[in-house]
Design a protein around this motif. Sequence first.
Motif, PDB file in Angstrom:
ATOM      1  N   GLY A  59       0.781  -1.223   0.000  1.00 49.91           N
ATOM      2  CA  GLY A  59       0.000   0.000   0.000  1.00 49.91           C
ATOM      3  C   GLY A  59       0.816   1.279   0.000  1.00 49.91           C
ATOM      4  O   GLY A  59       0.286   2.341   0.297  1.00 49.91           O
ATOM      5  N   TYR A  60       2.089   1.221  -0.355  1.00 52.66           N
ATOM      6  CA  TYR A  60       2.936   2.421  -0.364  1.00 52.66           C
ATOM      7  C   TYR A  60       3.191   2.863  -1.804  1.00 52.66           C
ATOM      8  O   TYR A  60       3.393   2.040  -2.689  1.00 52.66           O
ATOM      9  CB  TYR A  60       4.274   2.152   0.321  1.00 52.66           C
ATOM     10  N   VAL A  61       3.175   4.166  -2.019  1.00 52.83           N
ATOM     11  CA  VAL A  61       3.515   4.749  -3.308  1.00 52.83           C
ATOM     12  C   VAL A  61       4.340   6.003  -3.038  1.00 52.83           C
ATOM     13  O   VAL A  61       4.196   6.645  -1.995  1.00 52.83           O
ATOM     14  CB  VAL A  61       2.236   5.048  -4.138  1.00 52.83           C
ATOM     15  N   ASP A  62       5.242   6.334  -3.959  1.00 50.15           N
ATOM     16  CA  ASP A  62       6.088   7.512  -3.757  1.00 50.15           C
ATOM     17  C   ASP A  62       5.258   8.789  -3.708  1.00 50.15           C
ATOM     18  O   ASP A  62       5.486   9.648  -2.870  1.00 50.15           O
ATOM     19  CB  ASP A  62       7.138   7.611  -4.865  1.00 50.15           C
ATOM     20  N   VAL A 100     -11.467  -3.199  -3.778  1.00 49.71           N
ATOM     21  CA  VAL A 100     -11.041  -1.846  -3.406  1.00 49.71           C
ATOM     22  C   VAL A 100      -9.637  -1.931  -2.811  1.00 49.71           C
ATOM     23  O   VAL A 100      -9.396  -2.703  -1.886  1.00 49.71           O
ATOM     24  CB  VAL A 100     -12.022  -1.210  -2.401  1.00 49.71           C
ATOM     25  N   TYR A 101      -8.723  -1.139  -3.378  1.00 54.35           N
ATOM     26  CA  TYR A 101      -7.337  -1.095  -2.904  1.00 54.35           C
ATOM     27  C   TYR A 101      -6.961   0.350  -2.621  1.00 54.35           C
ATOM     28  O   TYR A 101      -7.516   1.287  -3.198  1.00 54.35           O
ATOM     29  CB  TYR A 101      -6.380  -1.660  -3.959  1.00 54.35           C
ATOM     30  N   ARG A 102      -5.965   0.515  -1.731  1.00 48.37           N
ATOM     31  CA  ARG A 102      -5.497   1.855  -1.368  1.00 48.37           C
ATOM     32  C   ARG A 102      -3.975   1.891  -1.410  1.00 48.37           C
ATOM     33  O   ARG A 102      -3.303   0.959  -0.974  1.00 48.37           O
ATOM     34  CB  ARG A 102      -5.977   2.213   0.026  1.00 48.37           C
ATOM     35  N   TRP A 103      -3.449   3.000  -1.948  1.00 50.44           N
ATOM     36  CA  TRP A 103      -2.011   3.276  -1.931  1.00 50.44           C
ATOM     37  C   TRP A 103      -1.816   4.598  -1.229  1.00 50.44           C
ATOM     38  O   TRP A 103      -2.482   5.581  -1.538  1.00 50.44           O
ATOM     39  CB  TRP A 103      -1.461   3.350  -3.356  1.00 50.44           C
ATOM     40  N   ARG A 104      -0.866   4.657  -0.285  1.00 56.30           N
ATOM     41  CA  ARG A 104      -0.624   5.841   0.550  1.00 56.30           C
ATOM     42  C   ARG A 104       0.819   6.297   0.368  1.00 56.30           C
ATOM     43  O   ARG A 104       1.711   5.494   0.159  1.00 56.30           O
ATOM     44  CB  ARG A 104      -0.877   5.456   2.011  1.00 56.30           C
ATOM     45  N   ASP A 105       1.046   7.614   0.473  1.00 57.37           N
ATOM     46  CA  ASP A 105       2.415   8.131   0.398  1.00 57.37           C
ATOM     47  C   ASP A 105       2.841   8.667   1.758  1.00 57.37           C
ATOM     48  O   ASP A 105       2.097   8.579   2.730  1.00 57.37           O
ATOM     49  CB  ASP A 105       2.562   9.176  -0.713  1.00 57.37           C
ATOM     50  N   ASN A 106       4.049   9.234   1.838  1.00 60.30           N
ATOM     51  CA  ASN A 106       4.579   9.727   3.116  1.00 60.30           C
ATOM     52  C   ASN A 106       3.829  10.930   3.648  1.00 60.30           C
ATOM     53  O   ASN A 106       3.863  11.199   4.842  1.00 60.30           O
ATOM     54  CB  ASN A 106       6.062  10.076   2.972  1.00 60.30           C
ATOM     55  N   GLY A 107       3.163  11.686   2.784  1.00 65.50           N
ATOM     56  CA  GLY A 107       2.430  12.873   3.220  1.00 65.50           C
ATOM     57  C   GLY A 107       1.009  12.579   3.648  1.00 65.50           C
ATOM     58  O   GLY A 107       0.194  13.487   3.769  1.00 65.50           O
ATOM     59  N   ASP A 108       0.678  11.309   3.861  1.00 63.56           N
ATOM     60  CA  ASP A 108      -0.660  10.848   4.258  1.00 63.56           C
ATOM     61  C   ASP A 108      -1.728  11.121   3.205  1.00 63.56           C
ATOM     62  O   ASP A 108      -2.915  11.092   3.507  1.00 63.56           O
ATOM     63  CB  ASP A 108      -1.080  11.425   5.606  1.00 63.56           C
TER      64      ASP A 108
END
Length: 145
Positions: A59-62, A100-108
């Motif tokens: 679930g992480y993206v740049d 349903v999928y979610r990708w989150r970055d460092n800035g929330d």
Amino acid sequence: MRFQKIFVLAGCAALLYMSHRAYGWPGLAAAGGGLLMWLLLHFTRLMTILQRAAHRPIGYVDSAVMLNAKLRPGVTLMHVVAMTRSLGERLSDENVQPEVYRWRDNGDSFVTADFQDGKLQRWKLDRPAPADADPVAPQAGGPTP
């Protein structure tokens, strides 16, 4: 989507039949070798994508904003995994449509994507609310009270 699978299978069978009819067993072997090569190329691509995704958190993206800009309706889940180089965090139950999928970055910031039968239907970018800012400072060059 089921028709596409049927057409691909029918096309492969027709190719094998026509190559055997035109060139005999050597033609069948050549067409079969070509189809096998095509399958191996797709398998190698799939394994490469999943290997890259295995080295990143789920679930992480740049940048969720850049992912939002790149998404288009109808792209496959595998294409999105290739773009993000990460498996999405599953929000829906298993074997329930839409997925349903979610990708989150460092800035929330995060992108939530809905996939129907493996194809992207809709997505939404959510960004955190800005923190309470200080009162607006006067701009340089303007009169000050």
